[in-house]
Design a protein around this motif. Sequence first.
Motif, PDB file in Angstrom:
ATOM      1  N   GLU A   1       0.855  -1.187   0.000  1.00 59.85           N
ATOM      2  CA  GLU A   1       0.000   0.000   0.000  1.00 59.85           C
ATOM      3  C   GLU A   1       0.888   1.233   0.000  1.00 59.85           C
ATOM      4  N   PHE A   2       0.612   2.121  -0.932  1.00 64.13           N
ATOM      5  CA  PHE A   2       1.481   3.282  -1.093  1.00 64.13           C
ATOM      6  C   PHE A   2       0.644   4.543  -1.083  1.00 64.13           C
ATOM      7  N   ARG A   3       1.185   5.567  -0.438  1.00 62.70           N
ATOM      8  CA  ARG A   3       0.450   6.837  -0.376  1.00 62.70           C
ATOM      9  C   ARG A   3       1.170   7.866  -1.228  1.00 62.70           C
ATOM     10  N   PHE A   4       0.429   8.428  -2.153  1.00 66.51           N
ATOM     11  CA  PHE A   4       0.955   9.529  -2.970  1.00 66.51           C
ATOM     12  C   PHE A   4       0.070  10.730  -2.671  1.00 66.51           C
ATOM     13  N   GLY A   5       0.488  11.545  -1.726  1.00 68.08           N
ATOM     14  CA  GLY A   5      -0.383  12.628  -1.289  1.00 68.08           C
ATOM     15  C   GLY A   5      -1.629  12.015  -0.669  1.00 68.08           C
ATOM     16  N   ARG A   6      -2.785  12.373  -1.214  1.00 67.60           N
ATOM     17  CA  ARG A   6      -4.013  11.830  -0.652  1.00 67.60           C
ATOM     18  C   ARG A   6      -4.454  10.559  -1.375  1.00 67.60           C
ATOM     19  N   GLN A   7      -3.703  10.216  -2.413  1.00 72.05           N
ATOM     20  CA  GLN A   7      -4.079   9.031  -3.179  1.00 72.05           C
ATOM     21  C   GLN A   7      -3.418   7.780  -2.573  1.00 72.05           C
ATOM     22  N   ILE A   8      -4.212   6.773  -2.338  1.00 68.34           N
ATOM     23  CA  ILE A   8      -3.665   5.510  -1.834  1.00 68.34           C
ATOM     24  C   ILE A   8      -3.722   4.493  -2.975  1.00 68.34           C
ATOM     25  N   VAL A   9      -2.564   3.885  -3.228  1.00 68.59           N
ATOM     26  CA  VAL A   9      -2.488   2.912  -4.319  1.00 68.59           C
ATOM     27  C   VAL A   9      -2.179   1.544  -3.728  1.00 68.59           C
ATOM     28  N   LYS A  10      -3.045   0.586  -4.008  1.00 68.88           N
ATOM     29  CA  LYS A  10      -2.781  -0.788  -3.569  1.00 68.88           C
ATOM     30  C   LYS A  10      -2.320  -1.596  -4.778  1.00 68.88           C
ATOM     31  N   THR A  11      -1.309  -2.434  -4.538  1.00 69.48           N
ATOM     32  CA  THR A  11      -0.706  -3.135  -5.669  1.00 69.48           C
ATOM     33  C   THR A  11      -0.672  -4.636  -5.435  1.00 69.48           C
ATOM     34  N   LYS A  12      -0.560  -5.349  -6.548  1.00 71.78           N
ATOM     35  CA  LYS A  12      -0.432  -6.804  -6.493  1.00 71.78           C
ATOM     36  C   LYS A  12       0.990  -7.181  -6.076  1.00 71.78           C
ATOM     37  N   VAL A  13       1.942  -6.358  -6.515  1.00 68.91           N
ATOM     38  CA  VAL A  13       3.358  -6.611  -6.197  1.00 68.91           C
ATOM     39  C   VAL A  13       3.697  -5.966  -4.854  1.00 68.91           C
ATOM     40  N   ASN A  14       4.518  -6.661  -4.075  1.00 70.84           N
ATOM     41  CA  ASN A  14       4.892  -6.190  -2.734  1.00 70.84           C
ATOM     42  C   ASN A  14       6.314  -5.657  -2.714  1.00 70.84           C
ATOM     43  N   VAL A  15       6.536  -4.692  -1.852  1.00 74.27           N
ATOM     44  CA  VAL A  15       7.896  -4.193  -1.620  1.00 74.27           C
ATOM     45  C   VAL A  15       8.294  -4.570  -0.199  1.00 74.27           C
ATOM     46  N   MET A  16       9.509  -5.125  -0.064  1.00 73.19           N
ATOM     47  CA  MET A  16       9.986  -5.518   1.268  1.00 73.19           C
ATOM     48  C   MET A  16      10.642  -4.306   1.934  1.00 73.19           C
ATOM     49  N   VAL A  17      10.274  -4.061   3.171  1.00 71.52           N
ATOM     50  CA  VAL A  17      10.894  -2.955   3.910  1.00 71.52           C
ATOM     51  C   VAL A  17      11.449  -3.487   5.224  1.00 71.52           C
ATOM     52  N   ARG A  18      12.492  -2.854   5.677  1.00 73.77           N
ATOM     53  CA  ARG A  18      13.105  -3.304   6.931  1.00 73.77           C
ATOM     54  C   ARG A  18      12.231  -2.894   8.111  1.00 73.77           C
ATOM     55  N   PRO A  19      12.086  -3.770   9.067  1.00 71.41           N
ATOM     56  CA  PRO A  19      11.301  -3.411  10.241  1.00 71.41           C
ATOM     57  C   PRO A  19      11.919  -2.209  10.958  1.00 71.41           C
ATOM     58  N   GLU A  20      13.211  -2.161  11.039  1.00 68.65           N
ATOM     59  CA  GLU A  20      13.854  -1.008  11.679  1.00 68.65           C
ATOM     60  C   GLU A  20      14.715  -0.322  10.635  1.00 68.65           C
ATOM     61  N   THR A  21      14.771   0.965  10.681  1.00 69.55           N
ATOM     62  CA  THR A  21      15.579   1.700   9.714  1.00 69.55           C
ATOM     63  C   THR A  21      16.775   2.309  10.434  1.00 69.55           C
ATOM     64  N   THR A  22      17.926   2.182   9.822  1.00 70.52           N
ATOM     65  CA  THR A  22      19.109   2.778  10.429  1.00 70.52           C
ATOM     66  C   THR A  22      19.730   3.763   9.449  1.00 70.52           C
ATOM     67  N   VAL A  23      20.517   4.654   9.975  1.00 67.61           N
ATOM     68  CA  VAL A  23      21.200   5.617   9.120  1.00 67.61           C
ATOM     69  C   VAL A  23      22.313   4.887   8.396  1.00 67.61           C
ATOM     70  N   MET A  24      22.425   5.082   7.100  1.00 65.63           N
ATOM     71  CA  MET A  24      23.486   4.416   6.351  1.00 65.63           C
ATOM     72  C   MET A  24      24.387   5.458   5.709  1.00 65.63           C
ATOM     73  N   ASP A  25      25.652   5.171   5.730  1.00 62.45           N
ATOM     74  CA  ASP A  25      26.617   6.086   5.152  1.00 62.45           C
ATOM     75  C   ASP A  25      27.264   5.415   3.958  1.00 62.45           C
ATOM     76  N   PHE A  26      27.480   6.159   2.897  1.00 62.85           N
ATOM     77  CA  PHE A  26      27.979   5.542   1.674  1.00 62.85           C
ATOM     78  C   PHE A  26      29.322   6.090   1.235  1.00 62.85           C
TER      79      PHE A  26
END
Lengths: 194, 732
Positions: A156-181
């Motif tokens: 489920e993705f939010r673009f402003g007030r528009q919510i888009v539900k998709t058949k394809v899934n995106v994996m996201v990390r449960p916790e987010t950390t700062v990454m340096d490159f």
Amino acid sequence: MIGFEFFIDQSRCIGCQACVQACMECDTHRGRSMIHLEVIDRTVSTQTGPVVCMHCEDPVCASVCPADAIKQTEEGIVHSSMKSRCIGCSNCVLACPFGVPRYVASIDQMMKCDMCFDRTSVGKKPMCATVCPSQALYFGPRAEIERLRPEQPVNEFRFGRQIVKTKVNVMVRPETTVMDFDVVSFMSGASSGV
Amino acid sequence: MAIPTLDETQFIDKFGPHLNYEPAGGWQEQEPDKLVKTHCCFCGVQCGIQLKVKDNKVIGFEPWEEFPVNHGMLCPKGIKRYLQNEHPDRLLSPLIRDRKGFRTATWDEALDRTVHAIKTIQERYGRDAFAILGGASMTNEKAYLIGKFARVALRTANVDYNGRLCMVSAGAANKMAFGIDRAANPWSDIPLAKAIILSGTNLGECFPILTDYVWRARDNGAKIIVIDPRMTPIARTADLFLPVKPGRDSALANGILHVMIERGWIDEHFIDQHTEGFEQACKLVAKYSPEFTEAITGVPASSIVRAAEIWGPTATSMLLHARGVEHQVKGVENCLSYINLVLASGRIGKPGCGYGTITGQGNGQGGREHGQRCNQLPGARDIEDLDHRRFIADFWRISESDLPHTGLTACEIFDAIESGKIKGLLSISFNPLVSIPDANRTRAALEKLEFYGCIDFFLSESGRYADVVLAGSLQEEDEGTVTTGEGRCVRLRQSISPPGDARVDWEIIAELAGRLGASDYFSYGAAEDIFRELSAATKGGIADYSGMTYSKIEENMGVFWPCPSSDHPGTPRLFEDGRFLRENGRAKFHAYEYRPPSEDVDADYPVFFTSGRVVSQYLSGNQTRRIGALVDQYPEPLCEMHPLLAARVGVAQGDLVRVKTRRGELVVPVQIVKTIRPDTVFVPYHWPGRKSANLLTNRALDPISKIPEYKVCACRVERARSASAIARSLKR
């Protein structure tokens, strides 16, 4: 393949383009890749992101098509434009929130990822997810990926007030950390001078 | 004389590389006649793949999901490899060089000419004046045949192979530490490990499908440590990244061992029961404190401590390395210093516990076991061991005294051509002009040869110098076996027969042997006959294949050596009983003081130069530079440079830079990236001529393995004038 779903984990992508190369080889694609590999910012990082069609439940590309050329199957697969109807206006290209459809001038038609409909409809996995060496592109049962990986699927993705539900899934990390490159951040002070 | 009669443009017009984009028959749905289960022709992972065959042409591929190593996964090279078929550059008949270039010849003429040259040179200058160079992309069968051909038909000591440019440092180190030259574990142990060190391996680009193994380990909670001067794709999300200064690897390993010992993260029982030499190693690393190590390696002391904290106390672990640590004049020392970390931990020979080098070439493992190395006989036997010599001499039905002794290694063969000791050369699957360091010297050496014969399927840049070209076979045109980086011997299946008058390689070798008067020793009806002979030749050797047959390999989707009898299942994991293959059964620690690279940076050449691969190209590019979609992915070499260095040099993205070493120079576009140390530049090595990274590299050799130091030398970089600037100046 019943019960199989598509999952994308961009964090696993190594930018090898196996997906791009394999997509061309799919019988019905005839040398044209319908997958885009986004190079985020090569100066900063090797991070890349494979972009396949997300196959929206209510596809914007189809809603904005003035020629009604974009069809969705019962299984929820959103197809390339129909040759007989497509007027090449590129409304779909502009409207897609994920930047997926491409207008191909040489055939005056919009082409996009169809999740290898010719393969999935006969019990095979999509070409890109089959070959992907890092399995950033994964095709399989939801329960299986939830068992195997710490990341969570989101469709489920939010673009402003528009919510888009998709058949394809995106994996996201449960916790987010700062990454340096920047390599300099990992080096000792003594040797960081040029 | 091996001086080319075609200039470079004429050569490229005729022999390519031309870009093939489409399968035979074009992009249309074609029902294949058959799907052939075989393997990729590129790296040491040897992914399973099915080739689609129609009318004796390979028209595409289909993933082979049942093959247990890659489960259908492939990298872009594997996906597009089939486009070597029906390629406009494919050699379809033997060629002989004349004043206008190359003319087609009959096999009789080409073979007779080759044999005449061999005989003339050997009669005039001695047998060793004729050398032969093989390749580690060839099957086990061909590797065995090249070694036998050299010793029995040519009777020269000077046979070696391009694996000498690949992983021989690891091979020598493995032999010294464990008594056996093979990865200790199957890849399937990687996901079981809780800590993984990847040192000097751009795994995501060079062995792409192993990425999934590493990610699966991470899913299971593993911590990943990546050691590399560049933040490669696998390093991007590692738990710990150690950006080691080029050429400092042994010091870094010593530093990590120092902390392990200090904190007591060592397995004293294992060390006591199964190893020797720990005390010397202990004494050596005493001074490699984190601060001392930081000063050498450029890796922060805190990161060195952190590496030891991850590696030291973990329950299971795998340490993998590749060319980054091996391509140095202390390649063997680097490998042994890393092996110390494994031995000190005691974590080897158990599920999820072990060590390995990731071989780079298709048959990097098998190619180094069956006798095409100058110091080795089949079964990984030692050419200077009298028992080994007798066994093989008896097996071949020759006298032991007729069996040549140790010859020169690949780079030394070129040195010897340069100095006039070697006058004639036959090569197969080897493109030395692109792949050997210091390319200007390699070119001069090729020009100096009295005769150069070349067996290949495409005419490489080196082949341009050949007097005779023998049109050989692509991997999919012959039967055979290869042994993968994990020690698994797998079956390659013939999908199609060679096109035109081209012949399968082993037939060409056997034919040459016959014409040299050795036909009794080379009468084979099929590749399988050669396999039967080679597996029998390995019996009792370290690399024992004697229990393998083609059908057994096929049924089991590969068999791991040693496999000493027909009822033996093979050996996926080594040392499970705690016994090592050295004479006393113990593994050995080695204590090597860090020493600098052969050519370190200085005031004149202040920047490190290093080289390696990109994912879409393979080795010297003789195959992959002919495949359109792969070339499009990375069309030309770029010089990776950190913005800090770019600012000092005064270049912006896309500018041309001149990279200069004491040996040569190169002008390429710069790619400004924060993913490389600011004191180092990187240019990939797959290209020939003026774009060849090996114009710059240093042909200094490791004293034990004789691997050249590709991975570090000193250079300077400056902004090169752009084409438009040159055009402007011409107008004035």
